[in-house]
Enzyme design. Structure first.
Site, PDB file in Angstrom:
ATOM      1  N   TYR A 153      50.091  41.515  50.805  1.00  0.00           N
ATOM      2  CA  TYR A 153      49.464  42.601  51.565  1.00  0.00           C
ATOM      3  C   TYR A 153      49.596  42.406  53.077  1.00  0.00           C
ATOM      4  O   TYR A 153      49.393  43.339  53.842  1.00  0.00           O
ATOM      5  CB  TYR A 153      47.981  42.747  51.209  1.00  0.00           C
ATOM      6  CG  TYR A 153      47.731  43.242  49.789  1.00  0.00           C
ATOM      7  CD1 TYR A 153      48.777  43.656  48.975  1.00  0.00           C
ATOM      8  CD2 TYR A 153      46.451  43.303  49.272  1.00  0.00           C
ATOM      9  CE1 TYR A 153      48.547  44.102  47.688  1.00  0.00           C
ATOM     10  CE2 TYR A 153      46.219  43.752  47.983  1.00  0.00           C
ATOM     11  CZ  TYR A 153      47.264  44.145  47.190  1.00  0.00           C
ATOM     12  OH  TYR A 153      47.033  44.589  45.913  1.00  0.00           O
ATOM     13  N   LYS A 187      52.384  33.407  39.134  1.00  0.00           N
ATOM     14  CA  LYS A 187      53.574  33.843  38.391  1.00  0.00           C
ATOM     15  C   LYS A 187      54.674  32.814  38.684  1.00  0.00           C
ATOM     16  O   LYS A 187      55.768  33.142  39.158  1.00  0.00           O
ATOM     17  CB  LYS A 187      53.966  35.268  38.840  1.00  0.00           C
ATOM     18  CG  LYS A 187      55.028  35.935  38.013  1.00  0.00           C
ATOM     19  CD  LYS A 187      54.584  36.330  36.622  1.00  0.00           C
ATOM     20  CE  LYS A 187      55.748  36.909  35.837  1.00  0.00           C
ATOM     21  NZ  LYS A 187      55.426  37.138  34.418  1.00  0.00           N
ATOM     22  N   ASP A 213      50.406  37.734  33.851  1.00  0.00           N
ATOM     23  CA  ASP A 213      50.516  38.663  32.708  1.00  0.00           C
ATOM     24  C   ASP A 213      49.640  38.184  31.550  1.00  0.00           C
ATOM     25  O   ASP A 213      48.919  38.962  30.918  1.00  0.00           O
ATOM     26  CB  ASP A 213      51.982  38.853  32.280  1.00  0.00           C
ATOM     27  CG  ASP A 213      52.788  37.574  32.296  1.00  0.00           C
ATOM     28  OD1 ASP A 213      52.351  36.579  32.920  1.00  0.00           O
ATOM     29  OD2 ASP A 213      53.874  37.547  31.688  1.00  0.00           O
ATOM     30  N   ASP A 226      43.385  41.274  43.248  1.00  0.00           N
ATOM     31  CA  ASP A 226      43.009  42.678  43.378  1.00  0.00           C
ATOM     32  C   ASP A 226      42.990  43.328  41.991  1.00  0.00           C
ATOM     33  O   ASP A 226      42.010  43.965  41.574  1.00  0.00           O
ATOM     34  CB  ASP A 226      44.052  43.359  44.291  1.00  0.00           C
ATOM     35  CG  ASP A 226      43.655  44.764  44.701  1.00  0.00           C
ATOM     36  OD1 ASP A 226      42.572  45.223  44.306  1.00  0.00           O
ATOM     37  OD2 ASP A 226      44.449  45.409  45.416  1.00  0.00           O
ATOM     38  N   ASP A 274      39.566  43.871  39.332  1.00  0.00           N
ATOM     39  CA  ASP A 274      39.206  45.237  38.922  1.00  0.00           C
ATOM     40  C   ASP A 274      39.135  45.338  37.401  1.00  0.00           C
ATOM     41  O   ASP A 274      38.266  46.026  36.859  1.00  0.00           O
ATOM     42  CB  ASP A 274      40.213  46.258  39.458  1.00  0.00           C
ATOM     43  CG  ASP A 274      39.739  46.860  40.779  1.00  0.00           C
ATOM     44  OD1 ASP A 274      38.890  46.225  41.444  1.00  0.00           O
ATOM     45  OD2 ASP A 274      40.196  47.954  41.140  1.00  0.00           O
TER      46      ASP A 274
END
Ligand code: NAD
Length: 361
Positions: free
Chosen positions: A143, A193, A226, A250, A254
Site C-alpha cells: 500500500y 506467501k 491462501d 486487510d 475483514d
C-alpha cells in the site's frame, strides 16, 4: 493525587458521535471507581472537519492528537461528502492521522462469546468461544511501496505497485505480536506467501530469527495466506495471534470480522507510535445514524483496548465483563437482535454496560 489522562476525542460523522458519547459515559464511570481521571479535547474529523475547516484532518487536530495520551475516534464519512476526491475525502483524513501518529501496528481482536455464536455465518459450534487477535502491519508493504506507476496504451497499458518490507519494519511489528501472545494463549501464526514472494521470504526469515533470539517461549507457526483464509472459515478457533503484512492483514481481518455476526462488536487499535488511536472497525453507518439504533459495543470495547494500553488493566477488564454480562442477559441492538432477545437502543446499551462495568470493578 489521582492520575489524569488526556484523551483527544474525534467523534466524526454519522453514528460516530452517538457511539463515542456512550463510550465516554462508560469510561467516566469506571474511571471514577478505579481512581483515575480523564480530560477530553473534542475535535472535528472527517466530514465534520470538512464542513468546519474544508479539511478532513486539519493540522491543528493532528497536533491535538499528538499532545494526548490516546485518541478515540468514532467513524468518518457519509453520502454528503461522497462527491469529494483526493485529500478532501473524509477517509484520507484517517490515513493522515494514522500516519502522523506513527501507528505501524493495527490490532483487531475478534471474540465470539457463546451468547452470540448463533449470530455467526458459521455454525455456532465452529465459533463459540473464538478469541483471536490480528496484528496487521499498517504503514508499509504494497500500500505504500515505491515505485507505483502506470504507462502505455490499449492492451499494452500496464500498472504496478511494489511490495517492500525492511527487516526493521518486520521486526517491530512482529515484536507487537509476540508481546500480545505472551498476554494471551502464547501462540503466533505468521501469515505470508513465502512460496511465491521474495518479500514474504524475508518476512518469514525475519520472524523466525526474532523468535529464536527473543521469543522462543512463544509457540510460532507459519501459514500461507491462501491457507490462512481457508482456515479462517474451517477452524478459526485454532488462531490466537495472527501476525501479517498490510494487504494480507486487510483481507484476513475483514474475513475474521464477519465471524461474530456484526461489525457493531469489533474494536481496533492502531499503535506503535507514542500515542495510540482506538476506533471501532465499522464505518459511520449513515443508514441508521441519528435513530438510536447504533450498536455502541465496538466503540466501548475500543475504550477497553485504550485502557489496556494506558496500563489501566482492571478498568479495561471491568468494561469487557460489563459487555459480556449485558450480552449474556440478552440485550441487543438491531444489528444483533434475534427472536427472544431484548431490543435495546444505543443509550440503553451504554447505560447497561456502564452499570455492569462499575459493579464489576
Ligand atoms: P459501515 O460500517 O458504516 O456500515 C455497514 C453496515 O453495517 C450498515 O448497514 C450499517 O448500518 C451497519 N453497521 C455498521 N456499524 C454499526 C453499528 N455500530 N451498529 C449497528 N449497525 C452497524 O460501512 P459502509 O456502509 O460501507 O460505509 C458508510 C460510510 O462510512 C462511508 O462513508 C465509508 O467511507 C465510511 N467508513 C468509515 C470507516 C471509518 O471511519 N473507520 C470505516 C468504514 C467505512
Amino acid at each position: 493525587m489521582s492520575k489524569t489522562y488526556k484523551i483527544t476525542l474525534l467523534p466524526g460523522d454519522g453514528i460516530g458521535p452517538e457511539v463515542v458519547a456512550e463510550a465516554v459515559k462508560v469510561l467516566d464511570a469506571v474511571a471514577g471507581k478505579a481512581g483515575f481521571a480523564l480530560e477530553y479535547d473534542t475535535r472535528n474529523a472527517g466530514g465534520a472537519a470538512i464542513d468546519a475547516h474544508n479539511d478532513p484532518m486539519p493540522d491543528a487536530v493532528v497536533d491535538a492528537c499528538k499532545a494526548a495520551d490516546a485518541v478515540l475516534l468514532g467513524a468518518v464519512g457519509g453520502p454528503k461528502w461522497d462527491h469529494l476526491t483526493g485529500r478532501l475525502r473524509p477517509e484520507s483524513g484517517l490515513l493522515k492521522i494514522r500516519k502522523e501518529l506513527g501507528a505501524f501496528a493495527n490490532l483487531r481482536p475478534v471474540s465470539v462469546p457463546a451468547s452470540l455464536a448463533e449470530n455467526s455465518p458459521l455454525r455456532p459450534e465452529k465459533v463459540a468461544g473464538l478469541d483471536l487477535l490480528t496484528v496487521r502491519e499498517l504503514t508499509g508493504g504494497i500500500y505504500f511501496g515505491q515505485p507505483v506507476g502506470e504507462e502505455g496504451e490499449g492492451d499494452d497499458r500496464k500498472a504496478w505497485n511494489t511490495m517492500v518490507y525492511s527487516v526493521g519494519e518486520i521486526k517491530r511489528v512482529a515484536r507487537v505480536a509476540f508481546e500480545w501472545a505472551r498476554k494471551r494463549r502464547n501462540k503466533v501464526t505468521s501469515v505470508d506467501k513465502a512460496n511465491v514472494l521474495a518479500v514474504s521470504r524475508l518476512w518469514r526469515d525475519t520472524v523466525k530469527a526474532l523468535h529464536q533470539a527473543e521469543y522462543a517461549d512463544v509457540e510460532l507457526d507459519h501459514m500461507y495466506i491462501d491457507n490462512a483464509a481457508m482456515q479462517m472459515v474451517i477452524n478459526p478457533r485454532q488462531f490466537d495471534v495472527i501476525l501479517t503484512g498490510n494487504i494480507f492483514g486487510d483481507i484476513l481481518s475483514d474475513a475474521s470480522a464477519t465471524l461474530g455476526g456484526s461489525l457493531g462488536l469489533l474494536p481496533s487499535a492502531s499503535v506503535g507510535g507514542p500515542v495510540g488511536l482506538f476506533e471501532p472497525v465499522h464505518g459511520s453507518a449513515p443508514d441508521i445514524a441519528g435513530q438510536g439504533k447504533a450498536n455502541p459495543l465496538a466503540m466501548i470495547l475500543s475504550v477497553a483496548m485504550m485502557l489496556d494500553a494506558l496500563g489501566e488493566e482492571a478498568a479495561a477488564a471491568a468494561i469487557r465483563t460489563g459487555v459480556d454480562q449485558v450480552l449474556d442477559a440478552g440485550y441487543r441492538s438491531g444489528d444483533l437482535w434475534r427472536e427472544g432477545n431484548k431490543l435495546a437502543s444505543t443509550t440503553q446499551l451504554g447505560n447497561l454496560v456502564r452499570d455492569a462495568a462499575v459493579a464489576a470493578l
